[in-house]
Design an enzyme around this catalytic site. Structure first.
Site, PDB file in Angstrom:
ATOM      1  N   HIS A   1     -14.286  -9.382 -24.356  1.00  0.00           N
ATOM      2  CA  HIS A   1     -15.383  -9.297 -24.482  1.00  0.00           C
ATOM      3  C   HIS A   1     -15.866  -8.357 -25.436  1.00  0.00           C
ATOM      4  O   HIS A   1     -15.228  -7.175 -25.693  1.00  0.00           O
ATOM      5  CB  HIS A   1     -16.434  -8.996 -23.196  1.00  0.00           C
TER       6      HIS A   1
ATOM      7  N   ARG B   1       4.054   0.091 -16.178  1.00  0.00           N
ATOM      8  CA  ARG B   1       4.969   0.965 -17.028  1.00  0.00           C
ATOM      9  C   ARG B   1       6.434   0.409 -16.385  1.00  0.00           C
ATOM     10  O   ARG B   1       6.663   0.236 -15.402  1.00  0.00           O
ATOM     11  CB  ARG B   1       4.981   2.520 -16.370  1.00  0.00           C
TER      12      ARG B   1
END
Length: 181
Positions: free
Chosen positions: A113, A178
């Protein structure tokens, strides 16, 4: 260009467009049929859902309470499994490779957005594709963000938020996701 054409071209568009709303309504109807199948028919994808998707490989299974935005941008390889509660907001192409499994409540987002509040109020967004390779396992509750590619044989741990590409054979966990050593 119409908002649909802009969306498909990867340009900024307004998601408040009536043509896009009609396409989302079509998806809602197909999802209703899929999510309300008789218990003895749970292994079969309903024709309405197969027709909605861009392509569906052999032996795919989507557990009930699946949701997508349009469906028309989703491509499933062979033997893809989507567990219960998966959501794919496919305002851009979402490709899922052969033998890939998504755990319960996995979410795949394509829309980003507008950052400016006025533009956001006007429904402006841009759609970025998501690609999930072959033989990938995505743990329950993981969120895959717009524009991400997950390489073949990768594992995404449950609850991870994937903001960046994941190389083939990698294992990622956490928020943000990660790599594990």
């Amino acid at each position: 260009m119409t908002p649909l054409q802009k969306m498909l071209a990867g340009d900024w568009y307004s998601c408040l467009d009536p043509e896009l709303e009609d396409l989302r309504d079509r998806a809602r109807l197909a999802l209703y049929h899929n999510n309300h199948r008789a218990p003895d028919k749970r292994r079969d994808l309903v024709p309405e859902l197969v027709d909605l998707f861009s392509a569906v490989g052999c032996d795919c299974y989507i557990e009930g309470w699946f949701h997508c935005a349009y469906g028309m941008n989703i491509t499933l390889g062979d033997r893809v499994f989507l567990n219960t509660g998966c959501t794919i907001l496919d305002s851009a192409p979402v490709r899922i490779g052969d033998d890939t499994m998504l755990g319960p409540a996995v979410q795949v987002y394509c829309a980003q957005h507008a950052k400016d509040p006025t533009d956001r109020k006007a429904g402006l967004e841009i759609a970025l594709p998501v690609t999930i390779g072959a033989n990938v396992w995505i743990g329950g509750g993981a969120i895959i963000m717009p524009g991400v590619t997950i390489g073949d044989r990768a594992i995404v741990g449950a609850g991870s938020v994937v903001l960046k590409d994941v190389p083939a054979d990698a294992r990622v966990v956490g928020n943000p996701a990660r790599a594990l050593p």
